[in-house]
Design a protein around this motif. Sequence first.
Motif, PDB file in Angstrom:
ATOM      1  N   ALA A  58     -18.195  39.638 -20.372  1.00  0.00           N
ATOM      2  CA  ALA A  58     -17.177  40.011 -21.305  1.00  0.00           C
ATOM      3  C   ALA A  58     -16.871  39.114 -22.240  1.00  0.00           C
ATOM      4  O   ALA A  58     -16.380  39.160 -23.386  1.00  0.00           O
ATOM      5  N   ASN A  59     -16.942  37.750 -22.065  1.00  0.00           N
ATOM      6  CA  ASN A  59     -16.666  36.623 -22.987  1.00  0.00           C
ATOM      7  C   ASN A  59     -17.482  35.261 -22.321  1.00  0.00           C
ATOM      8  O   ASN A  59     -17.877  35.265 -21.247  1.00  0.00           O
ATOM      9  N   GLY A  60     -17.157  34.078 -23.099  1.00  0.00           N
ATOM     10  CA  GLY A  60     -17.597  32.913 -22.767  1.00  0.00           C
ATOM     11  C   GLY A  60     -17.014  32.206 -21.509  1.00  0.00           C
ATOM     12  O   GLY A  60     -17.848  31.651 -20.699  1.00  0.00           O
ATOM     13  N   THR A  61     -15.874  32.533 -21.259  1.00  0.00           N
ATOM     14  CA  THR A  61     -15.201  32.021 -20.239  1.00  0.00           C
ATOM     15  C   THR A  61     -15.815  32.411 -18.857  1.00  0.00           C
ATOM     16  O   THR A  61     -15.950  31.931 -17.887  1.00  0.00           O
ATOM     17  N   ASP A  62     -15.850  33.828 -18.977  1.00  0.00           N
ATOM     18  CA  ASP A  62     -16.454  34.554 -17.756  1.00  0.00           C
ATOM     19  C   ASP A  62     -17.802  34.019 -17.547  1.00  0.00           C
ATOM     20  O   ASP A  62     -18.391  33.950 -16.291  1.00  0.00           O
ATOM     21  N   ASN A  84     -13.286  16.400 -23.575  1.00  0.00           N
ATOM     22  CA  ASN A  84     -12.870  17.082 -24.634  1.00  0.00           C
ATOM     23  C   ASN A  84     -13.698  18.244 -24.788  1.00  0.00           C
ATOM     24  O   ASN A  84     -14.738  18.283 -24.802  1.00  0.00           O
ATOM     25  N   SER A  85     -12.837  19.391 -24.492  1.00  0.00           N
ATOM     26  CA  SER A  85     -13.516  20.675 -24.677  1.00  0.00           C
ATOM     27  C   SER A  85     -12.327  21.709 -24.941  1.00  0.00           C
ATOM     28  O   SER A  85     -11.331  21.372 -24.842  1.00  0.00           O
ATOM     29  N   TRP A  86     -12.814  23.132 -25.364  1.00  0.00           N
ATOM     30  CA  TRP A  86     -11.931  24.265 -24.978  1.00  0.00           C
ATOM     31  C   TRP A  86     -11.692  24.524 -23.527  1.00  0.00           C
ATOM     32  O   TRP A  86     -12.502  24.080 -22.756  1.00  0.00           O
ATOM     33  N   ILE A  87     -10.280  24.768 -23.244  1.00  0.00           N
ATOM     34  CA  ILE A  87      -9.872  24.857 -21.956  1.00  0.00           C
ATOM     35  C   ILE A  87     -10.657  25.888 -21.067  1.00  0.00           C
ATOM     36  O   ILE A  87     -10.825  25.569 -19.906  1.00  0.00           O
ATOM     37  N   SER A  88     -11.306  26.600 -21.728  1.00  0.00           N
ATOM     38  CA  SER A  88     -12.417  27.524 -20.651  1.00  0.00           C
ATOM     39  C   SER A  88     -13.267  26.767 -19.675  1.00  0.00           C
ATOM     40  O   SER A  88     -13.605  27.280 -18.638  1.00  0.00           O
ATOM     41  N   THR A  89     -13.775  25.804 -20.309  1.00  0.00           N
ATOM     42  CA  THR A  89     -14.746  24.938 -19.490  1.00  0.00           C
ATOM     43  C   THR A  89     -14.228  24.522 -18.094  1.00  0.00           C
ATOM     44  O   THR A  89     -14.739  24.726 -16.938  1.00  0.00           O
ATOM     45  N   PRO A 129     -21.889  19.941 -18.489  1.00  0.00           N
ATOM     46  CA  PRO A 129     -21.686  19.728 -19.939  1.00  0.00           C
ATOM     47  C   PRO A 129     -21.479  20.434 -21.159  1.00  0.00           C
ATOM     48  O   PRO A 129     -21.659  21.681 -20.918  1.00  0.00           O
ATOM     49  N   VAL A 130     -20.850  20.037 -22.045  1.00  0.00           N
ATOM     50  CA  VAL A 130     -20.639  20.852 -23.291  1.00  0.00           C
ATOM     51  C   VAL A 130     -20.993  20.423 -24.280  1.00  0.00           C
ATOM     52  O   VAL A 130     -21.030  19.141 -24.693  1.00  0.00           O
ATOM     53  N   HIS A 131     -22.145  21.169 -24.957  1.00  0.00           N
ATOM     54  CA  HIS A 131     -22.842  20.689 -26.407  1.00  0.00           C
ATOM     55  C   HIS A 131     -21.706  20.908 -27.644  1.00  0.00           C
ATOM     56  O   HIS A 131     -21.744  21.687 -28.256  1.00  0.00           O
ATOM     57  N   GLU A 155     -24.957  24.539 -18.469  1.00  0.00           N
ATOM     58  CA  GLU A 155     -24.688  24.020 -19.852  1.00  0.00           C
ATOM     59  C   GLU A 155     -23.747  25.191 -20.388  1.00  0.00           C
ATOM     60  O   GLU A 155     -23.884  26.277 -20.759  1.00  0.00           O
ATOM     61  N   ASP A 156     -22.600  24.660 -20.919  1.00  0.00           N
ATOM     62  CA  ASP A 156     -21.795  25.284 -21.909  1.00  0.00           C
ATOM     63  C   ASP A 156     -22.272  25.429 -23.117  1.00  0.00           C
ATOM     64  O   ASP A 156     -21.891  24.376 -23.928  1.00  0.00           O
ATOM     65  N   CYS A 157     -22.639  26.232 -23.477  1.00  0.00           N
ATOM     66  CA  CYS A 157     -23.355  26.627 -25.124  1.00  0.00           C
ATOM     67  C   CYS A 157     -22.689  27.255 -25.973  1.00  0.00           C
ATOM     68  O   CYS A 157     -23.091  27.871 -26.794  1.00  0.00           O
ATOM     69  N   ALA A 158     -21.334  27.400 -25.732  1.00  0.00           N
ATOM     70  CA  ALA A 158     -20.333  28.309 -26.556  1.00  0.00           C
ATOM     71  C   ALA A 158     -20.252  27.845 -27.909  1.00  0.00           C
ATOM     72  O   ALA A 158     -20.201  28.627 -28.725  1.00  0.00           O
ATOM     73  N   GLN A 159     -20.693  26.469 -28.241  1.00  0.00           N
ATOM     74  CA  GLN A 159     -20.705  25.964 -29.572  1.00  0.00           C
ATOM     75  C   GLN A 159     -21.920  25.666 -30.138  1.00  0.00           C
ATOM     76  O   GLN A 159     -22.098  24.957 -31.180  1.00  0.00           O
ATOM     77  N   ALA A 160     -23.136  25.913 -29.383  1.00  0.00           N
ATOM     78  CA  ALA A 160     -24.519  25.476 -29.571  1.00  0.00           C
ATOM     79  C   ALA A 160     -25.536  26.427 -29.640  1.00  0.00           C
ATOM     80  O   ALA A 160     -26.610  26.054 -29.192  1.00  0.00           O
ATOM     81  N   PHE A 179     -23.038  31.239 -22.898  1.00  0.00           N
ATOM     82  CA  PHE A 179     -22.750  31.488 -24.233  1.00  0.00           C
ATOM     83  C   PHE A 179     -21.417  32.346 -24.584  1.00  0.00           C
ATOM     84  O   PHE A 179     -21.185  33.159 -23.772  1.00  0.00           O
ATOM     85  N   SER A 180     -20.810  32.159 -25.684  1.00  0.00           N
ATOM     86  CA  SER A 180     -19.728  32.640 -25.839  1.00  0.00           C
ATOM     87  C   SER A 180     -20.082  33.467 -27.483  1.00  0.00           C
ATOM     88  O   SER A 180     -20.689  32.700 -28.327  1.00  0.00           O
ATOM     89  N   PHE A 181     -19.708  34.825 -27.453  1.00  0.00           N
ATOM     90  CA  PHE A 181     -20.095  35.271 -29.072  1.00  0.00           C
ATOM     91  C   PHE A 181     -18.473  35.891 -29.381  1.00  0.00           C
ATOM     92  O   PHE A 181     -18.412  36.670 -30.168  1.00  0.00           O
ATOM     93  N   GLY A 184     -15.512  33.737 -34.139  1.00  0.00           N
ATOM     94  CA  GLY A 184     -15.778  32.621 -35.007  1.00  0.00           C
ATOM     95  C   GLY A 184     -17.023  31.695 -34.525  1.00  0.00           C
ATOM     96  O   GLY A 184     -17.295  30.725 -35.130  1.00  0.00           O
ATOM     97  N   LYS A 185     -17.537  32.018 -33.415  1.00  0.00           N
ATOM     98  CA  LYS A 185     -18.857  31.175 -32.972  1.00  0.00           C
ATOM     99  C   LYS A 185     -20.008  31.355 -33.957  1.00  0.00           C
ATOM    100  O   LYS A 185     -20.018  32.531 -34.717  1.00  0.00           O
ATOM    101  N   ASN A 186     -20.911  30.666 -33.741  1.00  0.00           N
ATOM    102  CA  ASN A 186     -22.078  30.670 -34.734  1.00  0.00           C
ATOM    103  C   ASN A 186     -22.613  32.186 -34.627  1.00  0.00           C
ATOM    104  O   ASN A 186     -23.263  32.287 -35.595  1.00  0.00           O
TER     105      ASN A 186
HETATM  106  C1  PLP Z   1     -15.344  29.295 -27.167  1.00  0.00           C
HETATM  107  C2  PLP Z   1     -15.737  28.505 -26.057  1.00  0.00           C
HETATM  108  C3  PLP Z   1     -15.707  29.126 -25.007  1.00  0.00           C
HETATM  109  C4  PLP Z   1     -15.144  30.281 -24.291  1.00  0.00           C
HETATM  110  O1  PLP Z   1     -15.575  31.450 -24.917  1.00  0.00           O
HETATM  111  P1  PLP Z   1     -14.596  32.823 -24.875  1.00  0.00           P
HETATM  112  O2  PLP Z   1     -15.744  33.710 -25.473  1.00  0.00           O
HETATM  113  O3  PLP Z   1     -13.392  32.562 -26.060  1.00  0.00           O
HETATM  114  O4  PLP Z   1     -14.267  33.007 -23.576  1.00  0.00           O
HETATM  115  C5  PLP Z   1     -16.067  28.227 -23.768  1.00  0.00           C
HETATM  116  N1  PLP Z   1     -16.373  26.804 -24.035  1.00  0.00           N
HETATM  117  C6  PLP Z   1     -16.332  26.468 -25.213  1.00  0.00           C
HETATM  118  C7  PLP Z   1     -16.820  24.811 -25.395  1.00  0.00           C
HETATM  119  C8  PLP Z   1     -15.863  27.101 -26.371  1.00  0.00           C
HETATM  120  O5  PLP Z   1     -15.962  26.826 -27.518  1.00  0.00           O
END
Ligand code: PLP
Length: 370
Positions: A58-62, A84-89, A129-131, A155-160, A179-181, A184-186
């Motif tokens: 459903a999302n990148g946090t899940d 330093n990351s978005w709180i989802s991590t 790790p977060v890229h 690997e948290d690739c939400a921004q990569a 991954f998050s889609f 606003g992500k890439n």
């Molecule tokens: C956007 C993001 C997420 C979470 O993605 P959602 O789809 O908004 O849940 C997780 N980690 C990082 C680093 C992000 O930038």
Amino acid sequence: MKIPFVDLKAQYLGIKEGIDSAMQQVIDETAFIRGKYVKEFEEAYAEAYGVKHCIGVANGTDAIYIALKMLDIGPGDEVITVANSWISTSEAITQTGARPVFIDIDDHFCINTDRIAEKVTERTRAILPVHLFGQSAELDSLLELCRRHGLYMVEDCAQAHFAEYKGQRVGTFGIAGTFSFFPGKNLGAYGDAGAIIINDDDYATRVRMYANHGAKVKHQHEFEGVNSRLDGLQAAILSVKLPHIQRWSELRLQHAKQYNKLLSGIDGVEIPRLKENCRHVFHLYVICVEHRDELQVYLKEHGVQTGIHYPTALPFLNAYRYLKHTPEDFPLAFKRQSEILSLPMYPEMTEEMIVYVADTVRAFYEKSDN
Ligand SMILES: *Cc1c(COP(=O)(O)O)cnc(C)c1O
């Protein structure tokens, strides 16, 4: 000139026909949940990454939560991640019942691999790790740490999306890449969406089942899971966008190089450092500056929208007050949080727009009162 931080409408207009007809098809076939469009996207994404499995969620946090949870990470465990990351991590770590252990950033805003070993305990189970911003973390060192201490890497690739480390795509180094889609992500959907890429068959099966109430076959729930689905409309939209991602990444990189050229040599401005052997996909173009808040106001007054990613590093948020961290624990993350500024960055930006943003930054520092 008015320059938004991102312009999702401009991207849509470039691929309008494909998007409109894909959405219409999903509606005509009422293929809203699961079904052909989800399967098509999962297969295309797995193929693009050269991995065996892609599980839409459903999302990148899940995606992070489910990947960790299916490694049997839970109460009593610790997961090492970056300050330093978005709180989802870190939120996803806590959601499993485990405890997030933060590590300071390096000069590229990724986890400082020299600081990890000292934080490993008998409770440590994984490194997350977060890229960040679209540039790879130091994966060789991370893999070595994981081997030495018997840890998983997710690997948290939400921004990569499609970023690379030494010629290999990030997300394929650890046991899972998430991954998050988010729009606003890439690679962005038109709502919430996410995915997990995995090579291990058994682990992939458990991840897929957990995201689907613990069932592989309808009504046969082997265990309790969650409801975390990539929906048909989002999948169809992502399938239309996927063939464009390499070109979009290349444009982001070109824009970043142009920004770098135009902004170098300004007193008070530090431009992002590109790592050798890595393909940075510039989800965000982040400069470190003096008088950050004044610059942000000045840019706004001149029509340039900016962002801060992130104004408070994770360990200093009220949400983590219970960990009782002080600035000395994460000196670089603490220092950077008041210096960073994200400038407009999206593929459809024109050269003229980048020149305007850079000129406006330069003008701010050349005003006599700064
Ligand atoms: C956007 C993001 C997420 C979470 O993605 P959602 O789809 O908004 O849940 C997780 N980690 C990082 C680093 C992000 O930038």
